[in-house]
Design a protein around this motif. Structure first.
Motif, mmCIF file in Angstrom:
data_model
loop_
_atom_site.group_PDB
_atom_site.id
_atom_site.type_symbol
_atom_site.label_atom_id
_atom_site.label_comp_id
_atom_site.label_asym_id
_atom_site.label_seq_id
_atom_site.Cartn_x
_atom_site.Cartn_y
_atom_site.Cartn_z
ATOM 1 N N ALA A 39 0.900 -1.179 -0.072
ATOM 2 C CA ALA A 39 0.035 -0.078 -0.181
ATOM 3 C C ALA A 39 0.907 1.221 0.043
ATOM 4 O O ALA A 39 0.471 2.399 0.860
ATOM 5 C CB ALA A 39 -0.995 0.049 1.366
ATOM 6 N N LEU A 40 1.944 1.342 -0.871
ATOM 7 C CA LEU A 40 2.673 2.349 -1.175
ATOM 8 C C LEU A 40 2.047 3.529 -1.550
ATOM 9 O O LEU A 40 1.442 3.598 -2.812
ATOM 10 C CB LEU A 40 3.960 1.940 -1.590
ATOM 11 N N ASP A 41 2.428 4.893 -1.470
ATOM 12 C CA ASP A 41 2.207 6.018 -2.161
ATOM 13 C C ASP A 41 3.160 6.283 -3.466
ATOM 14 O O ASP A 41 2.618 6.517 -4.795
ATOM 15 C CB ASP A 41 2.260 7.065 -1.235
ATOM 16 N N ARG A 42 4.247 5.916 -3.203
ATOM 17 C CA ARG A 42 5.184 6.148 -4.375
ATOM 18 C C ARG A 42 6.154 5.082 -4.229
ATOM 19 O O ARG A 42 6.677 4.270 -3.222
ATOM 20 C CB ARG A 42 6.132 7.465 -4.161
ATOM 21 N N LEU A 43 7.245 4.991 -5.194
ATOM 22 C CA LEU A 43 8.106 3.767 -5.214
ATOM 23 C C LEU A 43 9.405 4.915 -6.036
ATOM 24 O O LEU A 43 9.446 5.017 -7.269
ATOM 25 C CB LEU A 43 8.088 2.739 -5.850
ATOM 26 N N TRP A 44 10.516 4.858 -5.321
ATOM 27 C CA TRP A 44 11.958 5.541 -5.674
ATOM 28 C C TRP A 44 12.699 4.328 -6.159
ATOM 29 O O TRP A 44 13.048 3.597 -5.414
ATOM 30 C CB TRP A 44 12.498 6.471 -4.774
ATOM 31 N N TRP A 45 13.065 4.523 -7.467
ATOM 32 C CA TRP A 45 14.037 3.364 -8.162
ATOM 33 C C TRP A 45 15.559 4.414 -7.902
ATOM 34 O O TRP A 45 15.829 5.583 -8.468
ATOM 35 C CB TRP A 45 13.945 3.253 -9.539
ATOM 36 N N LEU A 46 16.314 3.851 -6.906
ATOM 37 C CA LEU A 46 17.694 4.384 -6.675
ATOM 38 C C LEU A 46 18.632 3.787 -7.407
ATOM 39 O O LEU A 46 19.278 3.024 -7.188
ATOM 40 C CB LEU A 46 17.834 4.454 -5.047
ATOM 41 N N SER A 164 0.140 -11.655 5.304
ATOM 42 C CA SER A 164 -0.963 -11.341 5.229
ATOM 43 C C SER A 164 -1.152 -9.610 5.797
ATOM 44 O O SER A 164 -2.122 -8.836 5.595
ATOM 45 C CB SER A 164 -2.058 -11.927 6.060
ATOM 46 N N ALA A 165 -0.091 -9.326 6.258
ATOM 47 C CA ALA A 165 0.021 -8.209 7.206
ATOM 48 C C ALA A 165 0.914 -7.138 6.498
ATOM 49 O O ALA A 165 1.362 -6.034 6.899
ATOM 50 C CB ALA A 165 0.374 -8.286 8.656
ATOM 51 N N ALA A 166 1.011 -7.560 5.189
ATOM 52 C CA ALA A 166 2.234 -6.452 4.472
ATOM 53 C C ALA A 166 1.808 -5.158 4.273
ATOM 54 O O ALA A 166 2.590 -4.269 4.466
ATOM 55 C CB ALA A 166 2.389 -7.261 3.035
ATOM 56 N N ALA A 167 0.611 -5.063 4.328
ATOM 57 C CA ALA A 167 0.188 -3.533 4.000
ATOM 58 C C ALA A 167 0.585 -2.895 5.363
ATOM 59 O O ALA A 167 0.369 -1.335 5.270
ATOM 60 C CB ALA A 167 -1.454 -3.631 3.696
ATOM 61 N N LEU A 168 0.811 -3.161 6.560
ATOM 62 C CA LEU A 168 0.989 -2.644 7.554
ATOM 63 C C LEU A 168 2.485 -2.267 7.888
ATOM 64 O O LEU A 168 2.770 -1.668 8.883
ATOM 65 C CB LEU A 168 0.531 -3.524 8.821
ATOM 66 N N LEU A 169 3.354 -2.978 6.992
ATOM 67 C CA LEU A 169 4.814 -2.947 7.358
ATOM 68 C C LEU A 169 5.218 -1.380 7.445
ATOM 69 O O LEU A 169 6.084 -1.049 8.319
ATOM 70 C CB LEU A 169 5.590 -3.580 6.049
ATOM 71 N N ALA A 170 4.652 -0.416 6.521
ATOM 72 C CA ALA A 170 5.416 1.018 6.471
ATOM 73 C C ALA A 170 5.095 1.520 7.881
ATOM 74 O O ALA A 170 5.799 2.549 8.296
ATOM 75 C CB ALA A 170 4.711 1.564 5.215
ATOM 76 N N LEU A 180 7.203 -11.510 0.670
ATOM 77 C CA LEU A 180 5.991 -11.320 -0.377
ATOM 78 C C LEU A 180 6.253 -12.247 -1.630
ATOM 79 O O LEU A 180 7.109 -12.592 -2.239
ATOM 80 C CB LEU A 180 6.028 -9.991 -1.060
ATOM 81 N N HIS A 181 5.249 -13.394 -1.531
ATOM 82 C CA HIS A 181 5.303 -14.220 -2.877
ATOM 83 C C HIS A 181 4.339 -13.679 -3.699
ATOM 84 O O HIS A 181 3.403 -13.007 -3.717
ATOM 85 C CB HIS A 181 4.765 -15.710 -2.182
ATOM 86 N N ALA A 182 4.827 -13.946 -5.030
ATOM 87 C CA ALA A 182 3.819 -13.658 -6.266
ATOM 88 C C ALA A 182 4.457 -14.338 -7.450
ATOM 89 O O ALA A 182 5.409 -14.975 -7.488
ATOM 90 C CB ALA A 182 3.931 -12.013 -6.369
#
Length: 211
Positions: A39-46, A164-170, A180-182
């Motif tokens: 549930a990120l707002d942005r992702l920066w590729w460094l 299942s709690a990945a959205a809470l990580l931030a 994360l599996h996908a």
């Protein structure tokens, strides 16, 4: 004056670092998994000036790699930046110290493929990284069954969140990480570089024989 990508306190921003030599659909896939599941707002590729753990001879220029990455990063939420060269950061720990100091209130999450988790303990100040920044590990081909035995995974085993709690990580105080599996994309920069070298060698004219 250092210009950072747009950010604000409270934003959930993923950080995905690498040489991106070359960038490929695997990078885009990992990014989409991270954006959706965390549930990120942005992702920066460094895009790093050069990985201290890898040979940098023949590495394309930073500008070339940024331009190539921008063609792959088609999601408007992804920002490609050469920030690390601009701030003079050689190691990820330096980058994170700068960002935590410069961007108070931003909820940064470090994103890495499972293949990088296997060597994470070789990174400079790796335990500090884990203790200051939540980490998301995205499954990658060839690393699925080995990731659990990684030194870093064992060191911070108690800090692992259920998937299942990945959205809470931030929002979690570090150390905290999630695996994360996908569906996986098999492309890798290493394989693409090898193919590029092979194609270049094949294009060379044959050696002339002696008399």
């Amino acid at each position: 004056m250092i210009r950072l990508p747009p950010h604000a306190p409270g934003m959930r921003i993923g950080l995905f670092g690498g040489s991106f030599d070359p960038p490929h659909e695997g990078h885009a896939h990992v990014s989409q998994v991270a954006l959706q599941r965390l549930a990120l707002d942005r992702l920066w590729w460094l895009v790093t000036p050069g990985n201290p753990l890898k040979e940098t001879a023949g590495l394309p220029s930073l500008a070339q790699r940024i331009a190539a990455a921008q063609k792959i990063a088609r999601d408007p939420r992804i920002v490609v930046t050469g920030l690390e060269e601009e701030i003079g950061a050689r190691y990820t720990a330096d980058t994170l110290r700068f960002l935590h100091r410069r961007c108070p209130g931003v909820r940064f999450v470090w994103i890495m493929g499972a293949d990088n988790l296997l060597q994470f303990h070789r990174w400079r100040d790796w335990q500090e990284i884990a203790q200051t920044t939540p980490i998301a590990i995205v499954d990658r081909p060839g690393a699925t069954f080995r990731a659990a035995s990684a030194k870093a995974a064992q060191r911070f085993a108690r800090a692992r969140l259920p998937e299942s709690a990945a959205a809470l990580l931030a929002d979690m105080p570090p150390p905290a990480f999630v695996y994360l599996h996908a569906p996986r994309v098999a492309q890798s920069s290493t394989a693409l570089r090898s193919a590029r070298l092979f194609a270049g060698a094949a294009a060379l004219p044959p050696e002339q024989g002696g008399p």
